[in-house]
Design a protein around this motif. Sequence first.
Motif, mmCIF file in Angstrom:
data_model
loop_
_atom_site.group_PDB
_atom_site.id
_atom_site.type_symbol
_atom_site.label_atom_id
_atom_site.label_comp_id
_atom_site.label_asym_id
_atom_site.label_seq_id
_atom_site.Cartn_x
_atom_site.Cartn_y
_atom_site.Cartn_z
ATOM 1 N N ASN A 271 68.899 25.524 48.264
ATOM 2 C CA ASN A 271 69.482 25.129 49.549
ATOM 3 C C ASN A 271 70.843 25.772 49.797
ATOM 4 O O ASN A 271 71.267 25.908 50.941
ATOM 5 N N GLY A 272 71.557 26.108 48.720
ATOM 6 C CA GLY A 272 72.818 26.817 48.854
ATOM 7 C C GLY A 272 73.972 25.954 49.318
ATOM 8 O O GLY A 272 73.836 24.741 49.522
ATOM 9 N N PRO A 273 75.161 26.569 49.505
ATOM 10 C CA PRO A 273 76.361 25.806 49.873
ATOM 11 C C PRO A 273 76.260 25.154 51.244
ATOM 12 O O PRO A 273 76.938 24.153 51.499
ATOM 13 N N THR A 274 75.427 25.689 52.125
ATOM 14 C CA THR A 274 75.264 25.064 53.440
ATOM 15 C C THR A 274 74.741 23.640 53.311
ATOM 16 O O THR A 274 75.144 22.745 54.063
ATOM 17 N N ALA A 275 73.849 23.404 52.332
ATOM 18 C CA ALA A 275 73.306 22.065 52.132
ATOM 19 C C ALA A 275 74.388 21.103 51.654
ATOM 20 O O ALA A 275 74.400 19.922 52.028
ATOM 21 N N ILE A 276 75.306 21.600 50.826
ATOM 22 C CA ILE A 276 76.414 20.748 50.375
ATOM 23 C C ILE A 276 77.251 20.310 51.572
ATOM 24 O O ILE A 276 77.585 19.135 51.731
ATOM 25 N N GLY A 277 77.586 21.282 52.423
ATOM 26 C CA GLY A 277 78.368 20.948 53.601
ATOM 27 C C GLY A 277 77.641 20.024 54.557
ATOM 28 O O GLY A 277 78.229 19.085 55.092
ATOM 29 N N LEU A 278 76.334 20.249 54.763
ATOM 30 C CA LEU A 278 75.564 19.413 55.690
ATOM 31 C C LEU A 278 75.451 17.988 55.179
ATOM 32 O O LEU A 278 75.609 17.020 55.938
ATOM 33 N N ALA A 279 75.173 17.836 53.874
ATOM 34 C CA ALA A 279 75.069 16.489 53.299
ATOM 35 C C ALA A 279 76.410 15.774 53.347
ATOM 36 O O ALA A 279 76.489 14.584 53.701
ATOM 37 N N GLY A 280 77.484 16.500 53.014
ATOM 38 C CA GLY A 280 78.805 15.878 53.062
ATOM 39 C C GLY A 280 79.217 15.492 54.468
ATOM 40 O O GLY A 280 79.826 14.439 54.687
ATOM 41 N N THR A 281 78.878 16.331 55.437
ATOM 42 C CA THR A 281 79.202 16.023 56.826
ATOM 43 C C THR A 281 78.426 14.810 57.328
ATOM 44 O O THR A 281 78.970 13.954 58.029
ATOM 45 N N THR A 282 77.150 14.729 56.969
ATOM 46 C CA THR A 282 76.332 13.585 57.383
ATOM 47 C C THR A 282 76.895 12.292 56.806
ATOM 48 O O THR A 282 77.042 11.284 57.509
ATOM 49 N N MET A 283 77.234 12.334 55.526
ATOM 50 C CA MET A 283 77.802 11.146 54.896
ATOM 51 C C MET A 283 79.158 10.799 55.501
ATOM 52 O O MET A 283 79.452 9.627 55.762
ATOM 53 N N GLY A 284 79.972 11.819 55.768
ATOM 54 C CA GLY A 284 81.278 11.571 56.346
ATOM 55 C C GLY A 284 81.212 10.998 57.749
ATOM 56 O O GLY A 284 81.972 10.099 58.103
ATOM 57 N N ALA A 285 80.273 11.502 58.562
ATOM 58 C CA ALA A 285 80.147 10.994 59.930
ATOM 59 C C ALA A 285 79.730 9.528 59.929
ATOM 60 O O ALA A 285 80.248 8.714 60.702
ATOM 61 N N ALA A 286 78.795 9.185 59.056
ATOM 62 C CA ALA A 286 78.383 7.784 58.956
ATOM 63 C C ALA A 286 79.521 6.922 58.421
ATOM 64 O O ALA A 286 79.695 5.762 58.838
ATOM 65 N N ALA A 287 80.313 7.482 57.505
ATOM 66 C CA ALA A 287 81.456 6.734 56.971
ATOM 67 C C ALA A 287 82.504 6.474 58.036
ATOM 68 O O ALA A 287 83.177 5.439 58.030
ATOM 69 N N VAL A 288 82.655 7.414 58.978
ATOM 70 C CA VAL A 288 83.579 7.191 60.086
ATOM 71 C C VAL A 288 83.155 5.966 60.888
ATOM 72 O O VAL A 288 83.985 5.127 61.260
ATOM 73 N N ALA A 289 81.850 5.841 61.139
ATOM 74 C CA ALA A 289 81.353 4.673 61.872
ATOM 75 C C ALA A 289 81.665 3.390 61.116
ATOM 76 O O ALA A 289 82.124 2.397 61.704
ATOM 77 N N GLY A 290 81.417 3.395 59.802
ATOM 78 C CA GLY A 290 81.734 2.211 59.012
ATOM 79 C C GLY A 290 83.214 1.898 59.023
ATOM 80 O O GLY A 290 83.619 0.732 59.147
ATOM 81 N N SER A 291 84.059 2.930 58.904
ATOM 82 C CA SER A 291 85.502 2.707 58.905
ATOM 83 C C SER A 291 86.001 2.195 60.252
ATOM 84 O O SER A 291 86.922 1.376 60.313
ATOM 85 N N LEU A 292 85.408 2.685 61.337
ATOM 86 C CA LEU A 292 85.809 2.198 62.662
ATOM 87 C C LEU A 292 85.489 0.719 62.829
ATOM 88 O O LEU A 292 86.287 -0.055 63.368
#
Length: 446
Positions: A271-292
């Motif tokens: 999957n390469g480094p793009t998958a790392i960034g995509l997974a981290g971004t998905t988790m981060g976006a959901a975490a923003v919702a939880g933090s809000l």
Amino acid sequence: MTDDTAGADGMSGRRSLRPLAGVLAAMAVSLTGTRVSAVALPWFVLVTTGSATQTGLVAFFEMAPYVVVKALAGPLVDRAGPRTVSWTTDLASAAAAAAVPLCHALHLLSFPLLLALVAVIGAARGPGDLAKEVMVPEAAERGGVPLERATGLSGVTERLASTLGPAAGGALVALLGPLAGLVVNAASFALGSVIIALALPRRRTAKPAEGATPQAGEAEEGYWKRFAEGFTFLRTEPLLLTVIVMVSITNLLDAAFMTVLMPVWAKESGNGPTAIGLAGTTMGAAAVAGSLIAAVAGHRLRRRVVFFAGFLLAGAPRFLVLALDAPMGAVLAVFAVSGFGAGFLNPVIGAVLLERVPRRMLGRVNALGDSLAWAGIPLGGLIAGAAIASAGLVPVLLVCGTTYFLTTTLAGLRREWREMDRPGARGALKQDREDSPARHGADLTT
């Protein structure tokens, strides 16, 4: 203590959101750069050396100084003021981070030199992060912002950085190579330093609290007496100690996951480094919702329930979905659920800490607590790298996921957790602000 955020607004008694906005902006910039580097640096080591063990070693050399220096920096932050510590250490981090791609371009970057540079980055980051954390409650107070909301906004800032950083890091690594991510990291530290230096008021001498020891007399205490006072206070807080021990284990596992397990999974799966960034971004976006949600409604929720539910979602599922070799869609779905749960954790932990610790001791106690909680992080990459070399990726993922689940469920059986929902802590903090600093000692309880 005197505080670098004490400026014209504070001296005149007027409320201003400028200090809080400045702290949050600096946190956003520097943390985004750090998250970019968290993708770029392990990938750089992994593709240039081909060794998971050396990748873990680089993570160790960055995080070990981070933890040690942060633990020792508490009295310095309390004494010198968080503003000064923040902008100077961010400049040092920027210089060391910029030296990595520069030395590589000049063909001077040996592996020992890389280890030395990441050690400097970690040693400077520790006090810088601590200083920004210490500035949050004071800045919130000056703006009339409730403590839960301020810590929630701080959590949202961290989660936004965790959303944008991996995405930018994955894209930069895929398009321009990992060194581009390290350049962005250096620029982010430099910009964060400028924001703190310009957006926050300069230090002024604060009026001592009634009955307080004069500032000169306080200076006579000495560094080690201040350090010991923070350690002694922390020993009187069973709830804080239990949180620290539990989080130290989960932080070790999270460090192993981010610095070694995810990069190795991305490489082996193709999957390469793009998958790392995509997974981290998905988790981060959901975490923003939880933090809000935590920022808006955190003061109405039962902290203990939110805390353990958040860990249940945030921990073991991430390890297990990678071990099962699930399709990318399933991985992203699990990371989204995990991120949502993780978004509630730091606001709860931050509010409990800030309610229970006397303001004048916040720097040293926060430094000790953070450093103990982060003590396992330098070992995470080392252990994961060695374990993968001997047993393979999937068994290590399964063991880590199981350990995460047991840690975050069995720890909840301890009786100290009942104090997390106890409303008396707010009253104790209010009384603490009205009392003399000389009142606080080893026997202080909330």
